[in-house]
Design a protein around this motif. Structure first.
Motif, short mmCIF file in Angstrom:
data_model
loop_
_atom_site.label_atom_id
_atom_site.label_comp_id
_atom_site.label_asym_id
_atom_site.label_seq_id
_atom_site.Cartn_x
_atom_site.Cartn_y
_atom_site.Cartn_z
N LEU A 47 16.24 -13.47 3.81
CA LEU A 47 15.11 -12.56 3.90
C LEU A 47 14.35 -12.78 5.20
N ILE A 48 14.11 -11.69 5.94
CA ILE A 48 13.42 -11.76 7.23
C ILE A 48 11.97 -11.32 7.11
N GLU A 49 11.76 -10.20 6.43
CA GLU A 49 10.43 -9.59 6.42
C GLU A 49 10.26 -8.72 5.18
N ILE A 50 9.01 -8.63 4.70
CA ILE A 50 8.65 -7.73 3.60
C ILE A 50 7.60 -6.76 4.11
N VAL A 51 7.85 -5.48 3.93
CA VAL A 51 6.93 -4.45 4.42
C VAL A 51 6.43 -3.62 3.24
N PRO A 52 5.14 -3.71 2.91
CA PRO A 52 4.58 -2.91 1.81
C PRO A 52 4.08 -1.56 2.29
N THR A 58 9.70 -2.88 1.11
CA THR A 58 11.01 -2.90 1.76
C THR A 58 11.29 -4.32 2.20
N LEU A 59 12.42 -4.85 1.76
CA LEU A 59 12.83 -6.20 2.09
C LEU A 59 13.94 -6.13 3.13
N PHE A 60 13.74 -6.78 4.27
CA PHE A 60 14.72 -6.79 5.35
C PHE A 60 15.42 -8.15 5.38
N SER A 125 -21.23 4.51 1.21
CA SER A 125 -21.81 4.12 -0.08
C SER A 125 -20.86 3.36 -0.99
N GLN A 126 -19.57 3.32 -0.66
CA GLN A 126 -18.61 2.72 -1.58
C GLN A 126 -17.61 1.84 -0.85
N PRO A 127 -17.02 0.87 -1.54
CA PRO A 127 -15.99 0.05 -0.91
C PRO A 127 -14.64 0.78 -0.89
N TYR A 128 -13.80 0.41 0.06
CA TYR A 128 -12.47 0.99 0.20
C TYR A 128 -11.43 -0.12 0.10
N ARG A 129 -10.44 0.10 -0.73
CA ARG A 129 -9.38 -0.89 -0.91
C ARG A 129 -8.33 -0.79 0.19
N VAL A 130 -7.93 -1.93 0.74
CA VAL A 130 -6.88 -1.98 1.75
C VAL A 130 -5.52 -2.03 1.04
N HIS A 131 -4.73 -0.97 1.20
CA HIS A 131 -3.44 -0.90 0.53
C HIS A 131 -2.34 -1.55 1.35
N PHE A 132 -2.32 -1.28 2.65
CA PHE A 132 -1.36 -1.96 3.52
C PHE A 132 -1.79 -1.77 4.96
#
Length: 240
Positions: A47-52, A58-60, A125-132
């Motif tokens: 496994l080299i890298e995981i990209v969400p 995606t697993l490389f 006024s609101q928080p924002y979730r970081v997805h990727f």
């Protein structure tokens, strides 16, 4: 933690794509982060890298010889995953919405038929979730923009958007971490650098964290910018 029916398939000759239901969801985000963490603790050979993304991992690999065996191992990891939401942070990001930075704020106000001040109030006024993180180094894909602020991207993208510009594009909001072309509507700017290649962690924000925008005036923007240049400023953070 909610279980999802995942799809596994080859992605080229040396990658494996894991897909969740195709939607932007807090439950899916939590599940992706937990699964990625479980994989990183015991990575499959090569496994080299995981990209969400919003709804996939995606697993490389150096090479992917045995798809079935790898998938079986990943299923075991999925069943043993543990949510790590307690590690998430909330970052307070100062934003100046004044005309010098919010170059499209009046146009959005006209389009949405909402006053500029109301746009600022809703946006901050609101928080924002970081997805990727992607597209550009340090570009945060955020979920949670109020539907009242959904606005089409510009018909003609600009060739250069200034680093730190805060924009709205469709149903998303985000910050341009470096100077780059872009088609989002710019409503403000932050002095906070979201990407610094000289640091061990070039981007201090992680998927699963949240951001909350804090309106500031031009004077405060300049003061923070000066502190950053002198190395005396650290982004404000809350442990959730």
């Amino acid at each position: 933690m909610k279980n999802f029916s995942l799809t596994y398939r080859r992605f080229g000759t040396a990658a494996l794509l894991i897909e969740w239901p195709q939607s932007i969801s807090e439950d899916i985000l939590t599940d992706i982060i937990a699964f990625q963490s479980a994989i990183e603790k015991r990575p499959p050979a090569g496994l080299i890298e995981i990209v969400p993304t919003y709804a996939s991992l995606t697993l490389f690999f150096n090479e992917l010889k045995d798809f079935q065996s790898t998938t079986k191992k990943l299923n075991f990891f999925y069943d043993s995953r543990i949510s790590n939401q307690s590690d998430n942070k909330r970052w307070i990001i100062p934003v100046c919405y004044e005309e010098q930075f919010g170059i499209d704020l009046q146009e959005i106000s006209n389009t949405l038929k909402v006053s500029k001040q109301e746009i600022i109030d809703i946006h901050s006024s609101q928080p924002y979730r970081v997805h990727f993180i992607g597209f550009l180094p340090g570009f945060l894909y955020l979920g949670g923009l109020n539907s009242k602020l959904h606005c089409p991207r510009r018909e003609s993208p600009r060739l250069r958007i200034t680093k730190g510009s805060v924009g709205i594009g469709g149903s998303q909001t985000g910050i341009y971490p470096i100077d780059s072309p872009g088609g989002w509507n710019i409503i403000g700017g932050t002095p906070i650098p979201l990407f610094d290649s000289s640091k061990t962690r070039p981007c201090f924000v992680r998927p699963g964290d949240t951001l909350k925008f804090d309106p500031i005036d031009q004077l405060t923007y300049d003061q923070i910018n000066q502190e950053i240049e002198q190395g005396n400023y650290a982004p404000k953070v809350e442990i959730l």
